[in-house]
Scaffold this active site. Structure first.
Site, PDB file in Angstrom:
ATOM      1  CB  THR A 165      -1.201 -13.152 -19.786  1.00  0.00           C
ATOM      2  OG1 THR A 165      -0.073 -13.675 -20.364  1.00  0.00           O
ATOM      3  CG2 THR A 165      -1.800 -13.933 -19.192  1.00  0.00           C
ATOM      4  CB  ALA A 166       0.099 -11.736 -25.304  1.00  0.00           C
ATOM      5  NE  ARG A 167      -3.873  -6.784 -26.962  1.00  0.00           N
ATOM      6  CZ  ARG A 167      -3.258  -5.993 -25.776  1.00  0.00           C
ATOM      7  NH1 ARG A 167      -3.482  -7.096 -24.653  1.00  0.00           N
ATOM      8  NH2 ARG A 167      -3.338  -5.145 -26.104  1.00  0.00           N
TER       9      ARG A 167
ATOM     10  CG  HIS B 149      -7.489  -8.152 -21.029  1.00  0.00           C
ATOM     11  ND1 HIS B 149      -7.557  -8.126 -22.642  1.00  0.00           N
ATOM     12  CD2 HIS B 149      -6.664  -8.072 -20.879  1.00  0.00           C
ATOM     13  CE1 HIS B 149      -6.550  -7.771 -23.111  1.00  0.00           C
ATOM     14  NE2 HIS B 149      -5.836  -7.453 -21.804  1.00  0.00           N
ATOM     15  CB  ILE B 150      -7.970  -9.581 -14.386  1.00  0.00           C
ATOM     16  CG1 ILE B 150      -7.552 -11.038 -14.499  1.00  0.00           C
ATOM     17  CG2 ILE B 150      -9.918  -9.217 -14.532  1.00  0.00           C
ATOM     18  CD1 ILE B 150      -8.705 -11.260 -12.746  1.00  0.00           C
ATOM     19  N   GLY B 151      -5.111  -9.002 -16.633  1.00  0.00           N
ATOM     20  CA  GLY B 151      -3.480  -9.525 -16.326  1.00  0.00           C
ATOM     21  C   GLY B 151      -3.237  -8.045 -15.826  1.00  0.00           C
ATOM     22  CB  SER B 152      -3.527  -4.084 -16.550  1.00  0.00           C
ATOM     23  OG  SER B 152      -4.056  -4.061 -17.030  1.00  0.00           O
TER      24      SER B 152
ATOM     25  CD  GLU C 246      -9.797  -9.697 -24.738  1.00  0.00           C
ATOM     26  OE1 GLU C 246      -9.595 -10.548 -24.157  1.00  0.00           O
ATOM     27  OE2 GLU C 246      -9.727  -8.542 -24.659  1.00  0.00           O
TER      28      GLU C 246
ATOM     29  CG  ASP D  54      -6.406 -12.582 -18.288  1.00  0.00           C
ATOM     30  OD1 ASP D  54      -7.634 -12.414 -17.427  1.00  0.00           O
ATOM     31  OD2 ASP D  54      -5.467 -11.471 -18.335  1.00  0.00           O
TER      32      ASP D  54
ATOM     33  CB  ILE E  37       4.962 -10.169 -19.273  1.00  0.00           C
ATOM     34  CG1 ILE E  37       4.253  -8.438 -19.029  1.00  0.00           C
ATOM     35  CG2 ILE E  37       4.219 -10.415 -18.666  1.00  0.00           C
ATOM     36  CD1 ILE E  37       3.242  -7.986 -20.341  1.00  0.00           C
TER      37      ILE E  37
HETATM   38  C1  8YV Z   1      -5.757  -3.278 -21.085  1.00  0.00           C
HETATM   39  C2  8YV Z   1      -3.912  -4.791 -21.776  1.00  0.00           C
HETATM   40  O1  8YV Z   1      -4.611  -2.547 -21.310  1.00  0.00           O
HETATM   41  O2  8YV Z   1      -2.125  -3.296 -22.118  1.00  0.00           O
HETATM   42  C3  8YV Z   1      -2.179  -4.467 -22.123  1.00  0.00           C
HETATM   43  O3  8YV Z   1      -2.065  -4.129 -23.464  1.00  0.00           O
HETATM   44  O4  8YV Z   1      -4.249  -5.489 -22.643  1.00  0.00           O
HETATM   45  C4  8YV Z   1      -4.672  -4.317 -20.789  1.00  0.00           C
HETATM   46  O5  8YV Z   1      -3.579  -3.881 -19.717  1.00  0.00           O
HETATM   47  C5  8YV Z   1      -6.390  -3.127 -19.497  1.00  0.00           C
HETATM   48  O6  8YV Z   1      -7.343  -4.328 -19.852  1.00  0.00           O
HETATM   49  C6  8YV Z   1      -6.901  -1.837 -19.881  1.00  0.00           C
HETATM   50  O7  8YV Z   1      -8.198  -2.041 -21.058  1.00  0.00           O
END
Ligand code: 8YV
Length: 323
Positions: A238-240, A287-290, A269, A264, A160
């Site tokens: 966008t990680a954690r 948390h809309i990254g994916s 959260e 994000d 990423i």
């Molecule tokens: C979540 C994510 O899985 O892949 C990760 O590590 O944090 C996200 O893609 C997604 O929000 C579904 O819970």
């Protein structure tokens, strides 16, 4: 015809993923689509062949000590696996898999959105339009800072981080990074390696966090490390959330030591430290990254491929390394 494997499905997924679950498995669904409690997950797992979980399900040592013997495979709908106790998973002998690779572009897109949203004061600008105050703006209002010509520091240059670097180069940014190891030239694409995070922070007009959450990275961004950033730097995550010490970042955003933050992900959260909410210089996403149809479908399909492979007596395609 042999009966289909019983699959515990803790959340609701895209139509294509749900259709495959219905076709290939006997699903045990969570009707509410709200995270299950630890007890509910164990009860649902009784007699099941496999578990399809999400980061909201905490697979800790207690879970692995209680998980029914029938369970032969666990797949998490995420690339991150900080919600899984790896040592306990290893002792249990149950293969656990994740979904790397398929969410790289979607997450890098959101990191770019955060860089732009934070640097161009998108939250304040939106508020102005929605509140009907636009007519009162002056030429010197809402001035942000340009990305072109600035240094983007990337902490954690995995898939990423590299995908963000690719995007940011197109905006004229110079890429610096810190990673456990320097990348080969064809992957680094000219990005400048720093041996230490401290050295990276000193040059980062913009900082984007892409390292996994672990005991070593907990609260990586704190008062001390923020103090190394150039004054007025912009921070994106966008990680954690656990990589950021919220109170320290909030204090830096209040004083202007950090000009803006695009976030994000949040520690604890979906709860968000309320200190972020009334700051105009934050650009906050849930948390809309994916979260694209394509990516969430690809994640679900990979998770199901992993489960199917293990139930067929093979290795998962993308197992989590349990050490
Ligand atoms: C979540 C994510 O899985 O892949 C990760 O590590 O944090 C996200 O893609 C997604 O929000 C579904 O819970």
């Amino acid at each position: 015809m042999p009966s289909k494997p019983i699959l515990v499905v803790t959340r609701h997924f895209t139509d294509a993923v749900e259709a495959r679950i219905a076709r290939d498995f006997e699903p045990r669904r969570n009707p509410s689509d709200k995270p299950l409690s630890a007890d509910e997950l164990i009860a649902a797992a009784e007699g099941a062949d496999a578990l399809f979980i999400s980061p909201a399900d905490k697979l800790d040592a207690t879970f692995f000590s209680r998980v029914p013997k029938s369970v032969k495979a666990i797949a998490t709908f995420s690339v991150g696996y900080d919600h899984v106790d790896l040592a306990a998973a290893k002792v249990s002998g149950i293969p656990v898999s994740n979904t790397p690779g398929v969410l790289t572009d979607a997450t890098a897109d959101v990191a770019m959105l955060l860089l732009l949203g934070a640097s161009r004061r998108a939250y304040e600008a939106q508020q102005l339009v929605r509140s009907g105050q636009w007519a009162k703006t002056k030429p010197a209002d809402l001035l942000g800072s340009q990305l072109g010509g600035r240094v983007l520091g990337i902490y954690g240059m995995g898939r990423i981080g590299q995908a963000l670097a690719h995007r940011a180069r197109a905006f004229g940014m110079t890429i610096h990074y810190n990673n456990r190891r320097p990348l080969p030239d064809d992957e680094a694409q000219g990005a400048i390696f720093h041996e230490t995070p401290e050295s990276l922070l000193r040059v980062s007009n913009f900082l984007s966090i892409h390292a996994p959450s672990s005991a070593e990275t907990k609260h990586f961004l704190n008062r001390e490390t923020i103090g190394l950033l150039p004054p007025g730097a912009i921070v994106v995550n966008t990680a954690r959330g656990a990589l950021v010490h919220d109170e320290d970042l909030i204090a830096a955003l209040r004083s202007g030591r950090v000009a803006a933050a695009g976030l994000d992900v949040f520690e604890g959260e979906p709860q968000v430290n309320p200190g972020y909410l009334d700051l105009p210089n934050t650009y906050l996403l849930p948390h809309i990254g994916s979260a694209t149809v394509e990516t969430r479908t690809a994640m679900g399909m990979l998770a199901l491929d992993n489960i199917q492979a293990v139930l067929d007596g093979k290795s998962a395609l993308t197992p989590i390394p349990l050490g």
